[in-house]
Enzyme design. Sequence first.
Site, PDB file in Angstrom:
ATOM      1  CD  GLU A 323      -3.109   0.740   2.225  1.00 61.19           C
ATOM      2  OE1 GLU A 323      -4.317   1.031   1.904  1.00 61.19           O
ATOM      3  OE2 GLU A 323      -2.660   0.560   3.276  1.00 61.19           O
ATOM      4  CG  HIS A 352       7.954 -29.705   3.534  1.00 66.50           C
ATOM      5  ND1 HIS A 352       8.758 -30.828   3.164  1.00 66.50           N
ATOM      6  CD2 HIS A 352       8.603 -29.234   4.691  1.00 66.50           C
ATOM      7  CE1 HIS A 352       9.559 -31.052   4.090  1.00 66.50           C
ATOM      8  NE2 HIS A 352       9.694 -30.326   5.379  1.00 66.50           N
ATOM      9  CE  LYS A 454     -11.351   2.991   2.004  1.00 67.66           C
ATOM     10  NZ  LYS A 454     -10.851   4.143   3.351  1.00 67.66           N
TER      11      LYS A 454
END
Length: 527
Positions: A323, A352, A454
């Site tokens: 950000e 793994h 937003k």
Amino acid sequence: MNGDLNSWDKFCNYLWFDNKLNIWLDISKISFTRKEIDNLEEKFIDVFSSINELENGAISNIDENRQVGHYWLRNPSISPSSKIEEEICADINEISEFGKQILNGDIKNKNNQKYTDVLWIGIGGSGLGPILITDSLQKSSRGLNFSYIDNVDPFLISERLEELSEKLSTTLFVVVSKSGGTPEPRIAMEIIKSHCENNSLEWNSNAIAITMKDSKLFKKATSENWLKIFNLQDWVGGRTSITSSVGLLPLALINENIFEFIRGASLMDEATRTVDFKNNPAALLSSAWYLTGDGIGKRDMVVLPYRDRLQVFSKYLQQLVMESLGKKFNRKGEVVNQGISVFGNKGSTDQHAYVQQLRDGIDNFFCIFIELLDSPSTSIFDKKENPKEYLSGFLQGTRSALSSENRQSITITLEKLNCFSLGALIALFERAVSFYAELVNINAYDQPGVEAGKKAAANIIEYQQKVRNLLDEGGEYSINDITSLFDNSVSEPIFFILREMCFGNDNYLVKGDWSNPNSLVIQKINS
């Protein structure tokens, strides 16, 4: 000096250690030459100057016309005014005292019961920071039990209410929203509040707000006489709020030492104020990022903490780094598309999983190993097969296997994990992010992409209500019918809205085939 990843001389020359912090930083397995690092060192003259101006109160977030003051939180004496210094000190002491009163039972609920739990409602840094705090530091059966709502997933909210169903009366509801207008925490808050009121449970006397003075949330909490309101300053961004009330309150409520957390961050800040480049850990760390990614973020950052308690740290860094550094424009207004992608989980689990690709696949990353030297003081481990030694061996083995294929890495080693060292570790990355942003001339403290998201979400929510109102009026509508009434460019969003409304909802009759959106006709049949 060359770019050899296995040079002992290079390791010795670029190993940083501080005996106050007991933290090591090794960037020797990043490919760079002495000339490259020397050239970069010259650029840091301006970087150090810019950070100094920021700490002195300059308007460093130019786009939002704001100061950037999270560094003042751990050393109030450097803040630009005595008023700010006094406010920070008062906030810290207030949180510390409140935590003691809650844990000691001096503050109880309406039924004179001690509080047992916390339901924390916050999004982004207001959620990730507290989660990192409790996951990393909370000891078993110490302090209050923490649950989080950091999303508006209906299943998450339902599960949290079910988990706390017998303990809601002794649960503190903490709502974090700087402006008070962020939709996610507001929606979750209203749902939890309504649930409490519908079940004759207290909300107001159990609720705590963390917000700016005079915000929407501040006014709501004041008018409804909530239990407590803690201050969140205008000059503190969400992703750097962990040393504010956002991070300090969880520390206090799990009975950890907030002053040690602040001290660790403050000492790391101090270590990164030196203009001696090779003795400045944030300068070295940000330089490593810059050099390995050619200054344009060519490589992803893979974060591998070899301790389960730090598993959330990679998610925390995702927000802090991405950000802050993911920007389309530099400060000159030029398109640069900067950024560093961050992912990771924990070692040795990842050995793994995707380490196979890291060693043998596409070379588009660098690793950050985080090592802890401490071990539990217990006799349950066999001296011949101590898991700490195995874990260390797995880390060194992975590091060696990567460097043998010229895959680059950084290693950060902490003596132990506690409030002090976590504060220092967070501060190191915060400072490195600030330094890197100065190197590439971007604003690390705004988030125009987030704001655009937003606004787009707000538009969709508005269309949701319009579609719902239209169907409530009666009649059958195709997607084309609906878009012709609103905006012909929103056919796809209208399809998504209708799908979300209709599936699992018997109030709507759907004709047509969902695989052919143009064939769909929707009608409301039940009110």
